[in-house]
Scaffold this active site. Structure first.
Site, PDB file in Angstrom:
ATOM      1  N   GLY A  56      73.508 -37.175  10.666  1.00 60.32           N
ATOM      2  CA  GLY A  56      74.653 -36.336  10.955  1.00 60.32           C
ATOM      3  C   GLY A  56      74.869 -35.313   9.880  1.00 60.32           C
ATOM      4  O   GLY A  56      73.934 -34.889   9.213  1.00 60.32           O
ATOM      5  N   ASP A  92      66.705 -27.893  14.244  1.00 55.58           N
ATOM      6  CA  ASP A  92      66.560 -29.257  13.718  1.00 55.58           C
ATOM      7  C   ASP A  92      65.841 -30.153  14.720  1.00 55.58           C
ATOM      8  O   ASP A  92      65.168 -31.111  14.345  1.00 55.58           O
ATOM      9  CB  ASP A  92      67.940 -29.868  13.439  1.00 55.58           C
ATOM     10  CG  ASP A  92      68.454 -29.491  12.057  1.00 55.58           C
ATOM     11  OD1 ASP A  92      67.627 -29.246  11.164  1.00 55.58           O
ATOM     12  OD2 ASP A  92      69.680 -29.447  11.877  1.00 55.58           O
ATOM     13  N   GLN A 105      68.071 -16.354   9.973  1.00 53.23           N
ATOM     14  CA  GLN A 105      67.844 -17.376  10.990  1.00 53.23           C
ATOM     15  C   GLN A 105      66.436 -17.287  11.580  1.00 53.23           C
ATOM     16  O   GLN A 105      65.695 -16.353  11.309  1.00 53.23           O
ATOM     17  CB  GLN A 105      68.878 -17.208  12.103  1.00 53.23           C
ATOM     18  CG  GLN A 105      70.303 -17.351  11.609  1.00 53.23           C
ATOM     19  CD  GLN A 105      70.627 -18.782  11.244  1.00 53.23           C
ATOM     20  OE1 GLN A 105      70.729 -19.641  12.106  1.00 53.23           O
ATOM     21  NE2 GLN A 105      70.764 -19.050   9.957  1.00 53.23           N
ATOM     22  N   HIS A 139      76.897 -29.167   1.147  1.00 49.51           N
ATOM     23  CA  HIS A 139      76.232 -28.957   2.420  1.00 49.51           C
ATOM     24  C   HIS A 139      74.801 -29.497   2.400  1.00 49.51           C
ATOM     25  O   HIS A 139      74.339 -30.089   3.364  1.00 49.51           O
ATOM     26  CB  HIS A 139      76.244 -27.472   2.749  1.00 49.51           C
ATOM     27  CG  HIS A 139      75.843 -27.170   4.149  1.00 49.51           C
ATOM     28  ND1 HIS A 139      76.723 -27.257   5.198  1.00 49.51           N
ATOM     29  CD2 HIS A 139      74.656 -26.805   4.682  1.00 49.51           C
ATOM     30  CE1 HIS A 139      76.097 -26.960   6.313  1.00 49.51           C
ATOM     31  NE2 HIS A 139      74.844 -26.681   6.040  1.00 49.51           N
ATOM     32  N   HIS A 177      79.528 -25.740  12.003  1.00 49.09           N
ATOM     33  CA  HIS A 177      79.475 -24.372  11.497  1.00 49.09           C
ATOM     34  C   HIS A 177      80.892 -23.839  11.411  1.00 49.09           C
ATOM     35  O   HIS A 177      81.233 -22.821  12.002  1.00 49.09           O
ATOM     36  CB  HIS A 177      78.567 -23.494  12.364  1.00 49.09           C
ATOM     37  CG  HIS A 177      77.457 -22.869  11.586  1.00 49.09           C
ATOM     38  ND1 HIS A 177      76.938 -21.634  11.858  1.00 49.09           N
ATOM     39  CD2 HIS A 177      76.776 -23.308  10.491  1.00 49.09           C
ATOM     40  CE1 HIS A 177      75.972 -21.354  10.992  1.00 49.09           C
ATOM     41  NE2 HIS A 177      75.861 -22.358  10.151  1.00 49.09           N
ATOM     42  N   ASN A 178      81.723 -24.574  10.664  1.00 47.59           N
ATOM     43  CA  ASN A 178      83.155 -24.301  10.641  1.00 47.59           C
ATOM     44  C   ASN A 178      83.521 -23.041   9.867  1.00 47.59           C
ATOM     45  O   ASN A 178      84.219 -22.170  10.390  1.00 47.59           O
ATOM     46  CB  ASN A 178      83.899 -25.484  10.017  1.00 47.59           C
ATOM     47  CG  ASN A 178      83.598 -26.787  10.742  1.00 47.59           C
ATOM     48  OD1 ASN A 178      83.200 -26.770  11.902  1.00 47.59           O
ATOM     49  ND2 ASN A 178      83.771 -27.911  10.067  1.00 47.59           N
TER      50      ASN A 178
END
Lengths: 751, 248
Positions: A534, A116, A313, A47, A94-95
């Site tokens: 990406g 981002d 977060q 990641h 965010h699978n």
């Protein structure tokens, strides 16, 4: 509490191989501490490190005259817009979190991609989402759909950014492992673009925003393994989102950047403090020293390991200009946010961490950051055997349906083609008063205030095509995205991508990945749209299977004049309707094959870049010349579905259609003609007196132009001699199918 | 007439309301800050859409205690113009400047869609320039817009002409199909007894330019700007005052 002893089992739990652990020891010249093991584990996860993908990603075209930052150089791609403005955009997946906890997983996916964007000083002006699930007849899948859509909606709605488009696709391959890809776009003055670099020794390092808690620890590592029965136990690794705090963080961040208080700034997403410190230090050619005991925390007793790896977060790492700390604190106070100095930029080139006077981490920053000394692998590729078997299937051996009207109705009511208002009604589409074209069209369009320009954006993937033919599938995904942009009147500019694949250690999976990257590269070079950045998401597998290889393409384009904005819907009864581009006997991989014949097989539609470009240029010129009134990409579901969609006007208006497909069709099979997903085609409508001009232009451009018929004000949808249906009846099937499916969720929840 | 738009932490339509005046009407407008009790001598206060204080507890429940709201309440009680849009309407209900309460949408989901609303009365500066019966098309975007009040309160609101905006179909009928959120009697907007306070769920500031899909909302902005001449002496009551109700 003392740190656990580092054993082979602990190393394996951290997702590190024996070789990687040896490499860590040689970098450090000693055994790592427990905190260091954690730091390496997240920074060397796929990641954060792109270790299994970066070699291939570097083959993508990454240069273009429009680009202001190279791919990977900043948190998101930066494209020059003119008028002193730049557009910043990126996609992220965010699978895995969404598979376990759909609401928070999806919400924090949106939150992460928004950060981002605004960490670069850009104000987010739009989001798009690409969602893939299993068969919606499965109640677990509907639970995921419901949670993901609420999560995407609630986060963006509260934050205050319009959702302008997306896709919601259903295939069995995504049953255990849904794909949740979110794209965000922002706009910034070119002289206000913020850097994610700690480039000034002695500059204070501050953490801004939410307090740090125990949520999301090892989220990046979780994202870098296959889903299994144990994944449910990963629930605590899913982050919890707070869009209200994110909105405050946005305003505070932009205010600090505007006041020039910062040397650099980076959002905290995957791997939290660790990633933001080591990456900014590496980019700035410096080191960063922090004291984890100074980090504001939510709970007592958090260890340095937990603080370093927390993915709480709505936090930012700010590298503050010396002397400006007070101003930063004042702005944060105004927006009711925490701001705490936790360290300083050093000359050491190392990421060092103390806690209570004890050194916990001392690692060269370049050994942690992408572009530095993180491991890079090119994995073994093997062409999967299923490819030839499925490609050998010849759909033209199947019987032609007796009743093509009935087949159309079934297609329109199938989950992939059905009206998705149920989804995007839950998203704010019009906040910020810029949305000129919202979800459900070829591409979303937002106007750029104080200019006469508008930005068009699309998010598009085609897992089924990529499964059947990875390279061509990826080419088609890019071509379709570009075509979508052309249809709304835009010139395609640049691409961001989200690459969703299985386990790269399996050679068949890696083959799919490598082929898709090659296909994407082919197409991006052909269309002159550089890849600005990406996200890669591997390990999208549950115990039963891997997802279809799914590169999701996010593409932006520029509309030079607001008057050129074009939509897919017909505008006037009596207008002419034509199909631009050649039609062939192709049915492979189509929605029709799946829905009517229950087959996912055949040859993916051919794509020839030159022919595609000719069609796109022709339509772009026709729009610029003011000759056409609508343009709609003809792809998913084929010509019949495309024509039907153009009959849907705004405000529930329905047009009829009188089209004659009996001549000029090259003697194609009716089902290929009606439902084949032949590429490089666009349906247009125009005032009748423009027909001659258009035909002449098409002839001179070498573009096939087939006059189909006329828009009507009656209720019939006629594609003579195959289909003659009530447009109202078709629309009812199209409109009601998806809510009817999803309302069972409500019933199930209530029961 | 001076117009001020309040920014609460979490407001996200404040700029849209500002832009409708500033960029579309080219009319002066300024921002007011939630923590500042000074209303800067404006003649009209706009409480914008968004999620003030995250809508924690209940939409508008925390915002009503902001320093600016103390001043807004006093301002409204002396006839000052106050326009609550979406979240702003919720704040007005919580602040007791309008009767009733908001519940979650009947669908239990956020709803963003185009609606039609009918102007039922023009006896307020916000709708002076509209025609009675005029139908305006504009977006809604909310999760809690399901207006609720006791039947007798609703009757009083109706009888005194204070239900000024109602969700309707294209032909003007206020039937359930036109109701996007389950709101009682299809109510989209109400005014206080004096007509100087308006709360509405739809977003007129999102319907001020053709490129956005509608410019029907302009009628309301023009009404307000035109009402500047009577700013302090709001059009005299043809509506009879109703006693303020306790919160439902």
């Amino acid at each position: 509490m003392s740190d656990p002893t580092i054993t082979p089992a602990l190393i394996a739990d951290h997702g590190l191989s024996v070789e990687e652990f040896d490499k860590i020891k040689s970098i450090l010249g000693r055994e790592p501490t427990y905190a260091e093991l954690g730091v390496f584990s997240v920074m060397w996860s796929e990641h954060c490190s792109y270790k299994n993908s970066i070699v291939l990603l570097k083959t993508l075209p990454r240069e273009g005259s429009c680009m202001l930052a190279k791919a990977g150089e900043e948190n998101a791609g930066v494209v020059d817009w003119g008028n002193g403005l730049a557009v910043v955009f990126k996609i992220e997946s965010h699978n895995h979190p969404s598979a376990v906890e759909p609401y928070q997983g999806a919400a924090t996916g949106v939150g992460g991609i928004l950060r981002d964007i605004f960490t670069m000083g850009a104000r987010p002006i739009a989001v798009l989402d690409s969602l893939r699930f299993g068969d919606p007849n499965n109640p677990r899948v509907r639970y995921l759909v419901d949670g993901v859509v609420r999560g995407v909606g609630d986060y963006g709605n509260c934050f205050g950014v319009p959702n302008i488009g997306g896709e919601t696709i259903f295939e069995e391959a995504y049953t255990g492992n849904p794909l949740v890809n979110a794209m965000a776009i922002g706009i910034v003055r070119t002289d206000k673009i913020a850097k994610a670099a700690a480039s000034l020794t002695g500059a204070p390092v501050m953490i801004i925003g939410s307090k740090t808690g125990r949520d999301g620890i090892h989220g990046a590592t979780f994202a870098s393994e296959e889903l299994s029965e144990k994944s449910e136990g990963r629930r605590p690794q899913v982050q919890i989102g707070d869009p209200f705090t994110e909105k405050l963080l946005l305003e505070a961040t932009l205010e600090m950047i505007d006041a020039d208080l910062l040397v650099g700034i980076q959002d905290m997403g995957a791997a939290g403090i660790t990633c933001s410190c080591s990456e900014t230090a590496f980019r700035g050619g410096k080191g960063i020293h922090i004291d984890t005991a100074r980090v504001p925390v939510r709970e007592l007793g958090m260890t340095p390991y937990e603080i370093l790896l927390s993915e709480s977060q709505e936090r930012m790492l700010a590298i503050v200009r010396p002397g400006c700390q007070g101003d930063v604190e004042r702005i944060c106070q105004k927006w009711q946010l925490e701001a705490a100095p936790i360290g300083v930029v050093t000359d050491s080139g190392r990421f060092t961490v103390d806690h209570d006077g004890k050194r916990q981490v001392d690692i060269p920053a370049d050994s942690l950051a992408l572009g530095g000394r993180v491991p890079q692998y090119k994995r073994a590729e093997r062409r999967p055997e299923y490819l030839d078997q499925l490609a050998a299937f010849d759909p033209l051996t199947l019987p032609v349906p007796n009743d093509c009207g009935e087949a159309l109705k079934r297609l329109l009511a199938s989950p992939n083609l059905a009206d998705k208002t149920w989804v995007y009604r839950q998203y704010d589409q019009s906040v910020r008063t810029g949305t000129a074209v919202g979800p459900g069209m070829d591409a979303g369009v937002v106007r750029i205030r104080k200019t006469n320009t508008a930005l068009a954006a699309v998010i598009d993937g085609n897992g089924r095509y990529c499964y059947l033919n990875p390279r061509r599938g990826a080419q088609v995904a890019v071509a379709e995205a570009a075509r979508n942009l052309v249809c709304v009147g835009a010139r395609p500019l640049a691409v961001t991508n989200c690459l969703n694949f299985g386990n790269p250690h399996k050679p068949e999976m890696y083959y799919q990945f490598a082929e898709c990257v090659r296909g994407m590269g082919d197409a991006c070079r052909a269309f002159g749209t550089p890849v600005t950045g990406g996200n890669v998401s591997f390990y999208n597998e549950d115990p039963s299977r891997a997802v279809f290889p799914t590169p999701t393409i996010g593409m932006i384009g520029k509309i030079e004049d607001l008057a050129l904005i074009t939509t897919a819907d017909f505008k006037e009864a009596g207008d002419g309707v034509a199909l631009v581009g050649a039609t062939k006997n192709e049915l492979g991989g189509s929605e029709y094959l799946k829905v009517i014949h229950n087959a996912v097989a055949g040859s993916v539609p051919a794509l020839e870049f030159e022919a595609e470009l000719r069609v796109q240029r022709f339509v772009a010129n026709a729009i610029r010349s003011g000759w056409i009134r609508s343009a709609h990409d003809c792809s998913d579901g084929g010509l019949a579905v495309t024509l039907f969609e153009s009959c849907l006007g705004p405000d529930d208006r329905l047009w009829g259609l009188d089209a004659d497909l009996s001549s000029g069709n090259g003697n194609l099979r009716p089902d290929a003609l009606l439902f084949g997903e032949i590429q490089s085609r666009i349906v247009i409508s125009f005032e009748l007196d423009a027909r001659e001009r258009l035909q002449a232009a098409a002839a001179s451009d070498g573009v096939p132009f087939w006059f189909l018929g006329r828009v009507a004000s009656h209720d019939r949808f006629r594609l003579h001699p195959y289909i003659d249906e009530s447009i109202g009846g078709l629309r009812a099937a199209h409109l009601n199918a998806f809510p009817a499916l999803m309302d069972e969720v409500k019933a199930a929840t209530a029961a | 007439m001076r117009v001020g738009v309040v920014t609460f932490p979490g407001s996200n339509c404040d700029y849209d309301a500002y832009a409708a005046f500033r960029h579309v009407l080219d009319y002066p407008v300024e921002f007011l800050w939630h923590g500042d009790a000074d209303l800067h001598n404006v003649d009209c206060v706009i409480l914008p859409g968004g999620f003030a204080f995250g809508d924690y507890l209940r939409a508008g429940a925390i915002a009503r205690f902001s320093p600016v709201m103390r001043s807004v309440i006093a301002f409204a009680e002396t006839g000052g113009l106050v326009w609550g849009i979406c979240n702003g309407f919720q704040v007005l209900l919580e602040a007791g400047l309008l009767p009733g309460a908001m519940r979650r949408n009947a669908s239990m989901r956020f709803a963003c869609q185009w609606v039609r609303i009918k102007v039922e009365s023009t006896q307020t500066p916000f709708l002076l320039g509209c025609r009675k019966g005029q139908i305006l098309r504009m977006p809604i975007a909310h999760a809690e817009g399901n207006y609720f009040a006791d039947e007798d309160v609703l009757d009083e609101l109706e009888d005194s002409g204070r239900v000024v905006l109602r969700y309707v179909r294209a032909d003007g009928t206020p039937d359930p199909r036109a109701n996007p959120n389950g709101s009682r009697r299809n109510i989209a907007g109400i005014i206080n007894a004096q007509g100087n306070v308006l709360g509405m769920m739809p977003h007129p500031e999102r319907a001020v330019e053709r490129i956005l899909g509608s410019d029907d909302g302009l009628a309301m902005f023009h009404s307000l700007v035109g009402a500047g001449v009577v700013a302090s002496g709001v059009p005299t009551q043809t509506v009879k005052p109703v006693e303020r109700r306790a919160q439902v």
